[in-house]
Design an enzyme around this catalytic site. Structure first.
Site, PDB file in Angstrom:
ATOM      1  CB  ALA A  66      54.604 -55.867 -61.239  1.00  0.00           C
ATOM      2  CB  THR A  87      66.903 -57.071 -50.147  1.00  0.00           C
ATOM      3  OG1 THR A  87      65.404 -56.522 -49.723  1.00  0.00           O
ATOM      4  CG2 THR A  87      67.591 -57.200 -48.949  1.00  0.00           C
ATOM      5  CD  GLN A 125      51.215 -48.052 -24.267  1.00  0.00           C
ATOM      6  OE1 GLN A 125      50.886 -47.358 -25.163  1.00  0.00           O
ATOM      7  NE2 GLN A 125      50.551 -47.573 -22.976  1.00  0.00           N
ATOM      8  CB  ILE A 126      56.033 -52.732 -21.396  1.00  0.00           C
ATOM      9  CG1 ILE A 126      54.653 -53.409 -21.254  1.00  0.00           C
ATOM     10  CG2 ILE A 126      56.878 -52.898 -20.140  1.00  0.00           C
ATOM     11  CD1 ILE A 126      54.487 -54.941 -21.412  1.00  0.00           C
ATOM     12  N   GLY A 145      56.746 -47.251 -21.473  1.00  0.00           N
ATOM     13  CA  GLY A 145      56.069 -45.494 -21.249  1.00  0.00           C
ATOM     14  C   GLY A 145      56.560 -44.658 -21.730  1.00  0.00           C
ATOM     15  CD  GLU A 186      60.614 -63.723 -48.505  1.00  0.00           C
ATOM     16  OE1 GLU A 186      60.784 -64.574 -48.574  1.00  0.00           O
ATOM     17  OE2 GLU A 186      62.716 -62.893 -48.090  1.00  0.00           O
TER      18      GLU A 186
HETATM   19  C1  FAD Z   1      62.015 -52.544 -47.911  1.00  0.00           C
HETATM   20  C2  FAD Z   1      61.895 -53.675 -49.535  1.00  0.00           C
HETATM   21  C3  FAD Z   1      62.234 -54.469 -49.328  1.00  0.00           C
HETATM   22  C4  FAD Z   1      62.013 -55.587 -50.243  1.00  0.00           C
HETATM   23  N1  FAD Z   1      62.795 -56.657 -50.756  1.00  0.00           N
HETATM   24  C5  FAD Z   1      62.093 -56.953 -51.878  1.00  0.00           C
HETATM   25  C6  FAD Z   1      63.232 -57.923 -52.454  1.00  0.00           C
HETATM   26  O1  FAD Z   1      64.513 -58.285 -52.483  1.00  0.00           O
HETATM   27  N2  FAD Z   1      63.053 -58.487 -53.908  1.00  0.00           N
HETATM   28  C7  FAD Z   1      61.454 -58.247 -54.799  1.00  0.00           C
HETATM   29  O2  FAD Z   1      61.677 -58.231 -55.526  1.00  0.00           O
HETATM   30  N3  FAD Z   1      60.903 -57.853 -53.692  1.00  0.00           N
HETATM   31  C8  FAD Z   1      61.040 -56.619 -52.592  1.00  0.00           C
HETATM   32  N4  FAD Z   1      60.455 -55.808 -52.158  1.00  0.00           N
HETATM   33  C9  FAD Z   1      58.657 -56.012 -52.195  1.00  0.00           C
HETATM   34  C10 FAD Z   1      57.764 -56.635 -51.559  1.00  0.00           C
HETATM   35  O3  FAD Z   1      57.596 -57.764 -52.093  1.00  0.00           O
HETATM   36  C11 FAD Z   1      56.713 -55.547 -52.247  1.00  0.00           C
HETATM   37  O4  FAD Z   1      56.639 -54.510 -51.250  1.00  0.00           O
HETATM   38  C12 FAD Z   1      55.102 -55.966 -51.503  1.00  0.00           C
HETATM   39  O5  FAD Z   1      54.984 -57.611 -52.011  1.00  0.00           O
HETATM   40  C13 FAD Z   1      54.254 -55.335 -51.816  1.00  0.00           C
HETATM   41  O6  FAD Z   1      53.707 -54.680 -53.563  1.00  0.00           O
HETATM   42  P1  FAD Z   1      53.824 -53.070 -52.792  1.00  0.00           P
HETATM   43  O7  FAD Z   1      54.613 -52.743 -52.231  1.00  0.00           O
HETATM   44  O8  FAD Z   1      53.957 -52.736 -54.495  1.00  0.00           O
HETATM   45  O9  FAD Z   1      52.827 -52.672 -52.604  1.00  0.00           O
HETATM   46  P2  FAD Z   1      50.404 -53.104 -53.047  1.00  0.00           P
HETATM   47  O10 FAD Z   1      51.194 -54.454 -54.245  1.00  0.00           O
HETATM   48  O11 FAD Z   1      50.387 -51.883 -54.407  1.00  0.00           O
HETATM   49  O12 FAD Z   1      50.060 -53.610 -52.104  1.00  0.00           O
HETATM   50  C14 FAD Z   1      49.182 -51.897 -51.383  1.00  0.00           C
HETATM   51  C15 FAD Z   1      48.473 -52.352 -50.527  1.00  0.00           C
HETATM   52  O13 FAD Z   1      47.725 -53.201 -50.999  1.00  0.00           O
HETATM   53  C16 FAD Z   1      47.581 -55.301 -50.435  1.00  0.00           C
HETATM   54  N5  FAD Z   1      46.732 -55.339 -51.511  1.00  0.00           N
HETATM   55  C17 FAD Z   1      47.433 -55.741 -52.885  1.00  0.00           C
HETATM   56  N6  FAD Z   1      46.320 -56.815 -53.350  1.00  0.00           N
HETATM   57  C18 FAD Z   1      45.853 -57.164 -52.387  1.00  0.00           C
HETATM   58  C19 FAD Z   1      44.553 -58.015 -53.129  1.00  0.00           C
HETATM   59  N7  FAD Z   1      44.506 -58.778 -53.843  1.00  0.00           N
HETATM   60  N8  FAD Z   1      43.738 -58.303 -51.447  1.00  0.00           N
HETATM   61  C20 FAD Z   1      43.956 -57.345 -50.493  1.00  0.00           C
HETATM   62  N9  FAD Z   1      45.241 -56.863 -50.226  1.00  0.00           N
HETATM   63  C21 FAD Z   1      45.443 -56.651 -51.359  1.00  0.00           C
HETATM   64  C22 FAD Z   1      48.554 -54.463 -49.405  1.00  0.00           C
HETATM   65  O14 FAD Z   1      48.614 -55.424 -49.177  1.00  0.00           O
HETATM   66  C23 FAD Z   1      48.930 -53.529 -49.249  1.00  0.00           C
HETATM   67  O15 FAD Z   1      48.740 -53.598 -48.015  1.00  0.00           O
HETATM   68  C24 FAD Z   1      60.740 -55.158 -51.199  1.00  0.00           C
HETATM   69  C25 FAD Z   1      60.649 -54.128 -50.578  1.00  0.00           C
HETATM   70  C26 FAD Z   1      60.558 -53.334 -49.187  1.00  0.00           C
HETATM   71  C27 FAD Z   1      59.781 -52.396 -48.804  1.00  0.00           C
END
Ligand code: FAD
Length: 379
Positions: free
Chosen positions: A130, A158, A336-337, A339, A363
């Protein structure tokens, strides 16, 4: 009248943050990044000079600022290092649910000691299955007598390894979708709470990100935020503010990457001329400056709507995707700038590029933020 001049008080805030960031953060940013080190000492120093818990009211140990003033500080801190600034600023996200939905008693009991001591918290929404579809989370909450019992696993949290408390989202019944979700305050010492895998990331080395494992964690009923079933709404409201904050982070990084590229383009000589005078690079610099300025204006606009108590969901999403896309583009162009030197660790621009990528993902990914902003246009 619309004017963009800062007041004397705002200039002072900006200056305090700039001096702190350039003295305490910028010189050690790369070293912390390489070692994926926890910036505990820097967090304590930021706390001592009033650069933490910016929007939290004074009575709960915060600085009682509006989002515009907070954005000024956030831009400065993030121009020095997004990861260290992220660890300093994490409470604005993690404690958002308590500020939005907490009772007076909950705010005094949990926020005041946290903020007074300079401790930090975590926001626990995401799970392996999720991410963007946060409403499908599976962490369960079961009412047993006077307590809720939480079981499940959060990922990508985080500051998870260092948090003194967590705001955790769990469902009473997955079949109810977003309507079954509740928000809880979970103290670090709660029995059954442990930290799992710590992520090894491409960039933002000193931003700690780990799993939070909940195995029959018992929290008193008094730790429920708002009412049962309000958790998803609380999370989304928290993210509205969080997105303005991330937009300001993007502006800070974009500005730093632009400045590095501009400085280099003036002193690097090829064909007997500074490379910035070649039209191809000069136009690139013009686009980068425009991206920084426009990202800042969108960020201030969303922040000012929030400060006026007006709706700002669309503007927050728009500022977030625009400013963080700008940060990625500007950082890539800065490499890029430079190089070949841009691709080495001798210059800061490779770090900007790695750090910027994450801002387009957390977020709410920038795709999801476009869904939020685009959906609002049709309503
Ligand atoms: C370093 C880091 C810190 C974080 N910190 C927190 C935190 O403190 N607390 C917390 O709760 N979460 C945190 N997150 C979680 C973060 O919010 C999620 O990684 C993010 O919401 C995406 O979820 P996912 O990684 O499961 O990607 P997915 O939901 O699996 O998405 C994969 C790809 O599919 C695309 N996609 C998904 N659904 C759709 C749609 N309906 N239409 C078009 N494109 C779509 C997405 O844009 C993405 O490109 C963190 C993530 C990272 C990497």
């Amino acid at each position: 009248m619309i004017h963009f001049a800062l007041s004397e008080e705002q200039k002072e805030l900006q200056n305090t943050a700039r001096q702190f960031a350039q003295k305490e953060i910028a010189p050690v940013a790369l070293q912390y990044d390489r070692q994926a080190a926890f910036p505990g000492e820097i967090i304590q120093k930021a706390h001592a000079v009033g650069l933490m818990n910016l929007t939290c009211p004074k009575e709960y140990g915060g600085q009682a600022m509006g989002l515009v003033n907070a954005a000024l500080i956030t831009e400065e801190m993030n121009a020095a290092c997004v990861a260290i600034a992220g660890m300093i600023g994490i409470n604005s996200l993690a404690c958002g649910p308590i500020l939005i939905a907490g009772s007076e008693e909950q705010k005094r009991r949990f926020l005041l000691p946290l903020n007074q001591s300079g401790k930090t918290a975590s926001f626990g929404l995401t799970e392996r299955e999720a991410g963007s579809d946060a409403a499908s989370l599976k962490t369960r909450a079961r009412l047993e007598g006077d307590s809720y019992v939480l079981s499940g696993q959060k990922c990508f949290i985080t500051n998870a390894s260092y948090a003194a408390l967590y705001t955790i989202f769990a469902t009473l019944d997955p079949a109810k979708g977003s309507k079954g979700i509740c928000a809880f305050i979970v103290p670090r010492e709660a029995a059954g709470l442990s930290i799992g895998k710590v992520e090894d990331k491409m960039g933002q080395g000193s931003l700690n990100v780990a799993e939070v494992i909940l195995e029959g964690v018992k929290v008193p009923k008094a730790n429920l935020l708002g009412h049962e079933g309000e958790g998803f709404k609380i999370a989304m409201e928290t993210l509205d503010e969080g997105r303005v904050n991330i937009a300001a982070c993007g502006v800070g990084l974009a500005r730093a990457a632009f400045q590095a590229a501009l400085d280099y383009s003036k002193q690097r000589i090829q064909f007997g001329k500074p490379i910035g005078t070649f039209q191809a690079l000069n136009f690139m610099l013009a686009d980068m400056a425009a991206a920084v300025d426009s990202a800042r204006l969108l960020t201030w606009y969303a922040a000012s709507l929030a400060d006026q108590g007006r709706r700002f969901t669309r503007e927050a999403a728009q500022a977030k995707f625009y400013a963080t896309d700008a940060a990625m583009r500007v950082a890539t162009d800065a490499v890029q700038i430079h190089g070949g030197y841009g691709y080495t660790k001798e210059f800061p621009v490779e770090k900007y590029m790695r750090d910027a990528k994450l801002m387009q993902i957390y977020e709410g990914t920038n795709q999801v933020n476009r869904i939020v902003a685009g959906g609002a246009l049709l309503r």
